[in-house]
Scaffold this active site. Structure first.
Site, mmCIF file in Angstrom:
data_model
loop_
_atom_site.group_PDB
_atom_site.id
_atom_site.type_symbol
_atom_site.label_atom_id
_atom_site.label_comp_id
_atom_site.label_asym_id
_atom_site.label_seq_id
_atom_site.Cartn_x
_atom_site.Cartn_y
_atom_site.Cartn_z
ATOM 1 N N HIS A 115 99.128 40.662 -1.429
ATOM 2 C CA HIS A 115 100.182 41.626 -1.115
ATOM 3 C C HIS A 115 99.924 42.305 0.232
ATOM 4 O O HIS A 115 98.790 42.470 0.652
ATOM 5 C CB HIS A 115 100.419 42.632 -2.251
ATOM 6 C CG HIS A 115 99.390 43.707 -2.410
ATOM 7 N ND1 HIS A 115 99.153 44.319 -3.629
ATOM 8 C CD2 HIS A 115 98.535 44.305 -1.548
ATOM 9 C CE1 HIS A 115 98.210 45.238 -3.476
ATOM 10 N NE2 HIS A 115 97.823 45.247 -2.222
ATOM 11 N N GLU A 133 104.393 42.716 -3.772
ATOM 12 C CA GLU A 133 103.571 41.913 -4.663
ATOM 13 C C GLU A 133 104.071 40.462 -4.676
ATOM 14 O O GLU A 133 105.222 40.192 -4.308
ATOM 15 C CB GLU A 133 103.653 42.488 -6.090
ATOM 16 C CG GLU A 133 103.241 43.954 -6.212
ATOM 17 C CD GLU A 133 101.723 44.166 -6.131
ATOM 18 O OE1 GLU A 133 101.012 43.331 -5.545
ATOM 19 O OE2 GLU A 133 101.255 45.187 -6.671
ATOM 20 N N ASP A 136 103.333 52.878 2.342
ATOM 21 C CA ASP A 136 103.705 53.021 0.940
ATOM 22 C C ASP A 136 103.157 54.310 0.336
ATOM 23 O O ASP A 136 102.358 55.005 0.961
ATOM 24 C CB ASP A 136 103.226 51.798 0.129
ATOM 25 C CG ASP A 136 101.831 51.330 0.534
ATOM 26 O OD1 ASP A 136 101.060 52.157 1.067
ATOM 27 O OD2 ASP A 136 101.511 50.156 0.322
HETATM 28 C C1 F6R Z 1 97.794 50.322 1.376
HETATM 29 C C2 F6R Z 1 98.460 49.047 1.129
HETATM 30 C C3 F6R Z 1 97.792 47.920 0.447
HETATM 31 C C4 F6R Z 1 96.328 47.700 0.847
HETATM 32 C C5 F6R Z 1 95.728 46.557 0.062
HETATM 33 C C6 F6R Z 1 94.258 46.358 0.378
HETATM 34 O O1 F6R Z 1 98.650 51.221 2.028
HETATM 35 O O2 F6R Z 1 99.591 48.944 1.460
HETATM 36 O O3 F6R Z 1 98.514 46.742 0.691
HETATM 37 O O4 F6R Z 1 96.264 47.438 2.213
HETATM 38 O O5 F6R Z 1 95.868 46.790 -1.312
HETATM 39 O O6 F6R Z 1 93.549 47.465 -0.093
HETATM 40 P P1 F6R Z 1 92.006 47.659 0.220
HETATM 41 O O7 F6R Z 1 91.903 47.926 1.690
HETATM 42 O O8 F6R Z 1 91.608 48.856 -0.582
HETATM 43 O O9 F6R Z 1 91.322 46.395 -0.177
#
Ligand code: F6R
Length: 247
Positions: free
Chosen positions: A140, A145, A70
């Site tokens: 997510h 979402e 993303d």
């Molecule tokens: C990032 C993504 C998100 C993250 C998720 C967890 O490319 O697609 O789904 O994997 O928000 O984020 P962290 O690792 O910062 O807790």
């Protein structure tokens, strides 16, 4: 549950080492692998370990192709909040992957629908061998979402308030977090041959447990992984706290 392997590691370093080893195994078996990559805090240790292995001469990325999950939209590639910047800072600037093999949704595109379409087609043309995922506090995966349905292919999405709040830690304040993003869809992710999901910290324990053992529902997007045939989950002790091994 035969499709889901779970490793609960002692700490974040062990999680990252295990994760990098799985990616190394993939690249040893198929040097021209297509990797799906994630941003966020969780994979940073994995990327550090991959860089270490590369510098030690144990990994070669010259034939690897990558697709990131993303990107915020709109966002300038040069912005230090873009996922282009993140990937350079944590991985791409330190390994021998050719620039033309790196794919990240274009946050500068003039037409986001056309950009999503093109991105999806590019992924479909090569397929993804191994997709790395994190999990959001709201379940997510990528920026799919919680919703009333599972979004299918790469699309433009409005970020949840909870995601904006969670990601504000990377910005000066919450107002600066982009409200929209381009993201692979659930179908895009589910078509990857293998999935590697990482979760770290107590804040992920409940949503992860629900995703793996609870009802499959778009209200918890990660729960769809129960339907994938080859998923590996690596957690640290805190995130894996509620995952009681089941036969
Ligand atoms: C990032 C993504 C998100 C993250 C998720 C967890 O490319 O697609 O789904 O994997 O928000 O984020 P962290 O690792 O910062 O807790």
């Amino acid at each position: 549950m035969n499709n889901i392997k779970i490793f609960t590691e002692e700490n974040y370093s062990e999680l990252s080492r295990r994760s990098a080893q799985i990616i190394k195994t993939q690249l040893d078996a198929k040097p021209a692998s297509v990797l799906g990559l994630a941003t966020g805090s969780t994979p940073i240790g994995t990327y550090e370990e991959l860089v270490r292995l590369y510098k030690a001469g144990e990994l070669d990325f010259s034939q690897v192709t990558t697709f990131n999950l993303d990107e915020y939209f709109p966002i300038a590639k040069a912005s230090d909040q873009s996922y282009v910047f993140f990937m350079r800072k944590h991985l791409f600037d330190f390994i021998n992957i050719p620039d033309e093999k790196i794919n990240i949704p274009n946050g500068e595109a003039t037409n986001h629908a056309a950009e999503c379409d093109e991105y999806e087609k590019k992924i479909a043309a090569s397929g993804i061998d191994l997709q790395l995922l994190g999990i959001g506090n709201n379940g997510h995966i990528a920026f799919n979402e919680p919703a009333d349905y599972f979004p299918s292919v790469t699309h433009y999405v409005k970020l949840d308030d909870t995601t904006i709040k969670a990601n504000s830690r990377f910005f000066q304040n919450e107002n600066e977090v982009p409200r929209h993003a381009l993201t692979m869809g659930i179908k895009t992710i589910m078509q990857a041959k293998k999935i590697l999901l990482l979760a770290s910290g107590a804040g992920k324990a409940e949503i992860l447990c629900e995703a793996i053992f609870g009802t499959i529902t778009p209200k918890n997007p990660a729960s769809v992984l129960q339907l994938h045939h080859d998923v590996t989950i690596i957690t640290d002790k805190e995130a894996g706290n509620l995952l009681i091994p089941r036969q």
